[in-house]
Scaffold this motif. Structure first.
Motif, PDB file in Angstrom:
ATOM      1  N   MET A   7       0.842  -1.186   0.000  1.00 18.11           N
ATOM      2  CA  MET A   7       0.000   0.000   0.000  1.00 18.11           C
ATOM      3  C   MET A   7       0.882   1.242   0.000  1.00 18.11           C
ATOM      4  SD  MET A   7      -3.177  -0.586   2.567  1.00 18.11           S
ATOM      5  CE  MET A   7      -2.315  -1.584   3.751  1.00 18.11           C
ATOM      6  N   SER A   8       0.480   2.202  -0.751  1.00 17.75           N
ATOM      7  CA  SER A   8       1.235   3.444  -0.857  1.00 17.75           C
ATOM      8  C   SER A   8       0.568   4.532  -0.017  1.00 17.75           C
ATOM      9  CB  SER A   8       1.267   3.863  -2.326  1.00 17.75           C
ATOM     10  OG  SER A   8       1.750   5.160  -2.444  1.00 17.75           O
ATOM     11  N   TRP A   9       1.377   5.239   0.766  1.00 17.33           N
ATOM     12  CA  TRP A   9       0.823   6.321   1.589  1.00 17.33           C
ATOM     13  C   TRP A   9       0.263   7.425   0.721  1.00 17.33           C
ATOM     14  CZ3 TRP A   9      -0.554   5.066   6.090  1.00 17.33           C
ATOM     15  CH2 TRP A   9       0.174   4.160   6.843  1.00 17.33           C
ATOM     16  N   SER A  10       0.846   7.623  -0.455  1.00 18.92           N
ATOM     17  CA  SER A  10       0.336   8.675  -1.331  1.00 18.92           C
ATOM     18  C   SER A  10      -1.097   8.354  -1.789  1.00 18.92           C
ATOM     19  CB  SER A  10       1.250   8.885  -2.532  1.00 18.92           C
ATOM     20  OG  SER A  10       1.291   7.732  -3.342  1.00 18.92           O
ATOM     21  N   PHE A  11      -1.424   7.066  -1.930  1.00 19.83           N
ATOM     22  CA  PHE A  11      -2.796   6.681  -2.277  1.00 19.83           C
ATOM     23  C   PHE A  11      -3.760   7.241  -1.246  1.00 19.83           C
ATOM     24  CE2 PHE A  11      -6.450   3.944  -1.593  1.00 19.83           C
ATOM     25  CZ  PHE A  11      -6.971   3.829  -2.870  1.00 19.83           C
ATOM     26  N   TRP A  12      -3.446   7.025   0.030  1.00 20.60           N
ATOM     27  CA  TRP A  12      -4.327   7.477   1.112  1.00 20.60           C
ATOM     28  C   TRP A  12      -4.386   8.999   1.154  1.00 20.60           C
ATOM     29  CZ3 TRP A  12      -7.081   3.610   2.859  1.00 20.60           C
ATOM     30  CH2 TRP A  12      -6.550   2.334   2.855  1.00 20.60           C
ATOM     31  N   ALA A  13      -3.242   9.636   1.050  1.00 20.96           N
ATOM     32  CA  ALA A  13      -3.166  11.097   1.173  1.00 20.96           C
ATOM     33  C   ALA A  13      -3.875  11.813   0.023  1.00 20.96           C
ATOM     34  CB  ALA A  13      -1.709  11.536   1.235  1.00 20.96           C
ATOM     35  N   GLU A  14      -3.773  11.264  -1.171  1.00 19.74           N
ATOM     36  CA  GLU A  14      -4.367  11.921  -2.337  1.00 19.74           C
ATOM     37  C   GLU A  14      -5.856  11.630  -2.484  1.00 19.74           C
ATOM     38  OE1 GLU A  14      -2.074  10.637  -5.683  1.00 19.74           O
ATOM     39  OE2 GLU A  14      -0.292  11.698  -4.996  1.00 19.74           O
ATOM     40  N   ARG A  15      -6.286  10.465  -2.064  1.00 17.93           N
ATOM     41  CA  ARG A  15      -7.651  10.038  -2.332  1.00 17.93           C
ATOM     42  C   ARG A  15      -8.641  10.315  -1.214  1.00 17.93           C
ATOM     43  NH1 ARG A  15      -7.845   5.927  -5.770  1.00 17.93           N
ATOM     44  NH2 ARG A  15      -7.750   6.445  -7.902  1.00 17.93           N
ATOM     45  N   ILE A  16      -8.198  10.345   0.032  1.00 15.43           N
ATOM     46  CA  ILE A  16      -9.128  10.530   1.149  1.00 15.43           C
ATOM     47  C   ILE A  16      -8.693  11.767   1.913  1.00 15.43           C
ATOM     48  CG2 ILE A  16     -10.143   9.497   3.208  1.00 15.43           C
ATOM     49  CD1 ILE A  16      -9.450   6.770   1.917  1.00 15.43           C
ATOM     50  N   ARG A  17      -9.341  12.885   1.583  1.00 14.41           N
ATOM     51  CA  ARG A  17      -8.900  14.171   2.101  1.00 14.41           C
ATOM     52  C   ARG A  17      -9.926  14.877   2.978  1.00 14.41           C
ATOM     53  NH1 ARG A  17      -4.565  16.329  -1.164  1.00 14.41           N
ATOM     54  NH2 ARG A  17      -5.178  18.326  -0.337  1.00 14.41           N
ATOM     55  N   SER A  18     -11.155  14.367   3.032  1.00 16.58           N
ATOM     56  CA  SER A  18     -12.208  15.136   3.690  1.00 16.58           C
ATOM     57  C   SER A  18     -12.077  15.174   5.201  1.00 16.58           C
ATOM     58  CB  SER A  18     -13.586  14.627   3.280  1.00 16.58           C
ATOM     59  OG  SER A  18     -13.731  13.273   3.645  1.00 16.58           O
ATOM     60  N   ASN A  19     -11.803  14.038   5.842  1.00 17.24           N
ATOM     61  CA  ASN A  19     -11.625  14.071   7.293  1.00 17.24           C
ATOM     62  C   ASN A  19     -10.965  12.797   7.795  1.00 17.24           C
ATOM     63  OD1 ASN A  19     -13.672  12.092   8.085  1.00 17.24           O
ATOM     64  ND2 ASN A  19     -15.182  13.628   7.515  1.00 17.24           N
ATOM     65  N   VAL A  20     -10.541  12.842   9.024  1.00 15.23           N
ATOM     66  CA  VAL A  20      -9.788  11.741   9.622  1.00 15.23           C
ATOM     67  C   VAL A  20     -10.670  10.509   9.815  1.00 15.23           C
ATOM     68  CG1 VAL A  20      -8.513  11.029  11.684  1.00 15.23           C
ATOM     69  CG2 VAL A  20      -8.159  13.292  10.726  1.00 15.23           C
ATOM     70  N   ARG A  21     -11.932  10.692  10.119  1.00 14.85           N
ATOM     71  CA  ARG A  21     -12.824   9.539  10.325  1.00 14.85           C
ATOM     72  C   ARG A  21     -12.972   8.713   9.054  1.00 14.85           C
ATOM     73  NH1 ARG A  21     -16.851  12.615  14.118  1.00 14.85           N
ATOM     74  NH2 ARG A  21     -15.852  12.147  16.086  1.00 14.85           N
ATOM     75  N   ARG A  22     -13.075   9.379   7.933  1.00 12.39           N
ATOM     76  CA  ARG A  22     -13.151   8.649   6.661  1.00 12.39           C
ATOM     77  C   ARG A  22     -11.860   7.875   6.424  1.00 12.39           C
ATOM     78  NH1 ARG A  22     -17.022   9.649   2.799  1.00 12.39           N
ATOM     79  NH2 ARG A  22     -18.429  11.316   3.349  1.00 12.39           N
ATOM     80  N   LEU A  23     -10.754   8.530   6.681  1.00  6.92           N
ATOM     81  CA  LEU A  23      -9.461   7.881   6.513  1.00  6.92           C
ATOM     82  C   LEU A  23      -9.351   6.670   7.431  1.00  6.92           C
ATOM     83  CD1 LEU A  23      -6.644   7.784   5.292  1.00  6.92           C
ATOM     84  CD2 LEU A  23      -5.920   9.463   6.995  1.00  6.92           C
ATOM     85  N   GLU A  24      -9.766   6.824   8.667  1.00  7.18           N
ATOM     86  CA  GLU A  24      -9.724   5.720   9.618  1.00  7.18           C
ATOM     87  C   GLU A  24     -10.608   4.566   9.138  1.00  7.18           C
ATOM     88  OE1 GLU A  24     -10.031   5.092  14.425  1.00  7.18           O
ATOM     89  OE2 GLU A  24     -11.267   6.649  13.495  1.00  7.18           O
ATOM     90  N   GLY A  25     -11.797   4.873   8.645  1.00  3.57           N
ATOM     91  CA  GLY A  25     -12.687   3.838   8.129  1.00  3.57           C
ATOM     92  C   GLY A  25     -12.069   3.090   6.956  1.00  3.57           C
ATOM     93  N   ALA A  26     -11.420   3.830   6.068  1.00  4.78           N
ATOM     94  CA  ALA A  26     -10.771   3.206   4.919  1.00  4.78           C
ATOM     95  C   ALA A  26      -9.625   2.306   5.364  1.00  4.78           C
ATOM     96  CB  ALA A  26     -10.259   4.288   3.961  1.00  4.78           C
ATOM     97  N   LEU A  27      -8.849   2.776   6.321  1.00  2.00           N
ATOM     98  CA  LEU A  27      -7.757   1.955   6.845  1.00  2.00           C
ATOM     99  C   LEU A  27      -8.283   0.686   7.514  1.00  2.00           C
ATOM    100  CD1 LEU A  27      -5.455   4.770   8.265  1.00  2.00           C
ATOM    101  CD2 LEU A  27      -4.927   3.239   6.363  1.00  2.00           C
ATOM    102  N   MET A  28      -9.411   0.813   8.202  1.00  2.38           N
ATOM    103  CA  MET A  28     -10.022  -0.361   8.841  1.00  2.38           C
ATOM    104  C   MET A  28     -10.455  -1.380   7.782  1.00  2.38           C
ATOM    105  SD  MET A  28      -9.838  -0.104  12.076  1.00  2.38           S
ATOM    106  CE  MET A  28     -11.040  -1.271  12.671  1.00  2.38           C
ATOM    107  N   ARG A  29     -11.013  -0.907   6.691  1.00  2.43           N
ATOM    108  CA  ARG A  29     -11.405  -1.829   5.608  1.00  2.43           C
ATOM    109  C   ARG A  29     -10.187  -2.554   5.057  1.00  2.43           C
ATOM    110  NH1 ARG A  29     -15.700   1.099   1.535  1.00  2.43           N
ATOM    111  NH2 ARG A  29     -17.003   2.027   3.145  1.00  2.43           N
TER     112      ARG A  29
END
Length: 152
Positions: free
Chosen positions: A1-23
């Motif tokens: 997994m690339s950190w840039s994927f997460w940083a570029e694609r999920i920008r709206s808030n930390v909860r969304r990012l956390e949910g995506a990481l959990m998936r």
């Protein structure tokens, strides 16, 4: 997994990012600890990524909101006219475009009537200085930024 994927694609808030990481973590735990590929992540997070893509702020949206806020015509954002009551709102819109979009300086300049990248840099510096020194402008520019994100 690339950190840039997460940083570029999920920008709206930390909860969304956390949910995506959990998936992604759940996927890995069901697949013997094997991390998902970028392609697999795009499938796993399809709904989230589509929603994130809808929430992208565009230069056109910024121009419309700033023009409304400062009560100038939308056409003034791209015109060659330079009176202060038009030039400063245009500079604020350029500032927001640089801060909230991924557009290059040249792309921003083109969106504002074919202006040079140097004009965009100047506008960004000028607004940044005035926001620091003038409370009224700080409140006004904050209100414009809020309306851009609230009305996507």
């Amino acid at each position: 997994m690339s950190w840039s994927f997460w940083a570029e694609r999920i920008r709206s808030n930390v909860r969304r990012l956390e949910g995506a990481l959990m998936r992604a973590g759940t996927y890995a735990s069901f697949n013997d600890g094997q991390n998902p590929t970028i392609e697999r992540l795009e499938i796993l997070l399809k709904d989230l990524l589509q929603e994130e893509a809808r929430n992208v702020i565009t230069i056109d949206q910024i121009q419309k909101r700033v023009a409304e806020h400062f009560d100038v015509r939308l056409a003034d954002m791209t015109s060659k006219r330079r009176p202060a009551n038009i030039a400063f709102p245009r500079q604020i819109a350029m500032y927001f475009a640089r801060e909230y979009t991924k557009a290059s300086l040249c792309e921003i300049g083109q969106a504002f009537g074919g202006r040079d990248h140097g004009t965009v840099i100047h506008a960004h510096r000028k607004v940044k200085e005035r926001v620091k020194s003038d409370e009224k402008i700080r409140r006004s520019s904050g209100t414009s930024a809020g309306s851009c994100s609230a009305r996507r």
